[in-house]
Write an enzyme that holds these catalytic residues in place. Sequence first.
Site, PDB file in Angstrom:
ATOM      1  CE1 TYR A 146      -3.651   4.099  -6.408  1.00 59.96           C
ATOM      2  CE2 TYR A 146      -3.431   5.214  -4.306  1.00 59.96           C
ATOM      3  CZ  TYR A 146      -2.971   4.975  -5.586  1.00 59.96           C
ATOM      4  OH  TYR A 146      -1.840   5.614  -6.037  1.00 59.96           O
ATOM      5  CG  ASP A 241      -3.455  -0.165   2.066  1.00 64.40           C
ATOM      6  OD1 ASP A 241      -2.964   0.618   2.907  1.00 64.40           O
ATOM      7  OD2 ASP A 241      -3.458   0.057   0.840  1.00 64.40           O
ATOM      8  CE  LYS A 269      -3.357   8.785   1.510  1.00 61.37           C
ATOM      9  NZ  LYS A 269      -3.880   7.619   0.837  1.00 61.37           N
TER      10      LYS A 269
HETATM   11  C1  LIG Z   1      -3.038   6.812  -0.234  1.00 57.87           C
HETATM   12  C2  LIG Z   1      -3.089   5.348  -0.172  1.00 57.87           C
HETATM   13  C3  LIG Z   1      -2.006   4.546  -0.580  1.00 57.87           C
HETATM   14  C4  LIG Z   1      -0.788   5.118  -1.258  1.00 57.87           C
HETATM   15  O1  LIG Z   1      -0.049   5.944  -0.405  1.00 57.87           O
HETATM   16  P1  LIG Z   1       0.996   6.975  -1.077  1.00 57.87           P
HETATM   17  O2  LIG Z   1       1.648   7.614   0.108  1.00 57.87           O
HETATM   18  O3  LIG Z   1       0.173   7.925  -1.898  1.00 57.87           O
HETATM   19  O4  LIG Z   1       1.936   6.192  -1.895  1.00 57.87           O
HETATM   20  C5  LIG Z   1      -2.091   3.180  -0.383  1.00 57.87           C
HETATM   21  N1  LIG Z   1      -3.170   2.626   0.177  1.00 57.87           N
HETATM   22  C6  LIG Z   1      -4.232   3.358   0.578  1.00 57.87           C
HETATM   23  C7  LIG Z   1      -5.393   2.686   1.222  1.00 57.87           C
HETATM   24  C8  LIG Z   1      -4.241   4.742   0.398  1.00 57.87           C
HETATM   25  O5  LIG Z   1      -5.309   5.447   0.760  1.00 57.87           O
END
Ligand SMILES: *Cc1c(COP(=O)(O)O)cnc(C)c1O
Length: 431
Positions: A146, A241, A269
């Site tokens: 994701y 990511d 995060k």
């Molecule tokens: C949570 C997450 C996102 C998206 O971040 P948001 O602040 O919710 O837009 C993207 N990549 C990874 C790996 C994530 O865990």
Amino acid sequence: MPQLTKSAELFEKAKKFIPGGVNSPVRAFKSVGGTPVYMAKGSGAYLTDVDGNTYLDYVGSWGPFILGSMHPRITAALEYTLKNIGTSFGTPIEMEIEIAELLCKIVPSLEMVRMVNSGTEATMSAVRLARGYTGRDKIIKFEGCYHGHGDSFLIKAGSGALTLGAPDSPGVTKGTAMDTLNATYNDIDSVKLLVNENKGQIAAIIIEPVAGNTGVIPAKPGFLAALRELCDQEGIVLIFDEVMCGFRVALGGAQSLYGVTPDLTTMGKIIGGGLPVGAFGGKREIMERVAPLGDVYQAGTLSGNPLALTAGLETLKILIDENPYPELERKAVILETGFSDNLKKLGLNYVQNRVGSMSCLFFTDTPVVNYSTAVTADTKKHGKYFHSMLDQGIYLAPSQFEAMFISFMHTDEDLEKTIKANYNALVASGK
Ligand SMILES: *Cc1c(COP(=O)(O)O)cnc(C)c1O
């Protein structure tokens, strides 16, 4: 068993005004059933709901709370900023330089960094930058990873590595879907196949170096290094990511843990300490293409605002000062061992995957190494397990395919309580 009377009332009302009653889909408890719990207060490793029930929190706002909720140093720093600085100016501020310099110091791949307001913004911007830099259109992602809700990332794999993507959501155009190719996590041959089929057309490969959105799936030894080599050979931008695993599995993220350096890194995060913050950065040569220095446009009215940066900066400073990682590892091992013992006692062979303080108990006997092995998990059993844990005051993410996070604030006593609850919940989930 906690009464959720007020939560149920609020959820009914919310559904009138907010689609599905929530501002982010997983919060709605669709995959486990039942009423979402409305929280009223967070403190350390504990949450209190609107009905007055307390829970031990293993969601941590979906990752940010590595130090627990309302850490006194973060709260004090936020109060100081509110009283003495302000919430936003839309001008450059000194704090932006401070956080950028600090990030470049602790995350190996960063030479320059741009602050944004969410993980989604970070990944969208990084992919645009990779396309601008390479002059190519296509990207490769991994099934089950994701990267936020940007159009380019909402694409299913289709029925095999050669199939072009079909949109995962209405509203994503066919054109966008065609530019996103899906490979299989931990399978370098699936990536090579796509690269060969699309010679000279791949701008970027984007990956969660510890996959955390299909439960937890670590990259196999050598897999990330093989991606690095392939990207170097083919002139492809490698994007890690690290929105979830950054500052979580190690201060310098998965890239420092595994010793593989990507070209670009996306963050979120933990970097916001509970406020909305994201960032992307990497090699100077690539980052110099970002506007206004370069021609790849990217902007944000509230990007780098002092309030959000205060929470992020203070979080990073605490992580540097206190180095909680060995202690988090110790706690994570206690929990993992406790769960393993329970599984043994009950004659169950469920899989536990873990990297540092992020882990997942999969309700399957099949080793989980990618999306298709993850979905062998019995989500019905997981639903029963989840509700039994909730009844015992343990708040887990309401989905089989999410990580369980331990924070610095979880005590050994909390862990013991969790291990006991885990035994009961495994019994309740059935054989
Ligand atoms: C949570 C997450 C996102 C998206 O971040 P948001 O602040 O919710 O837009 C993207 N990549 C990874 C790996 C994530 O865990």
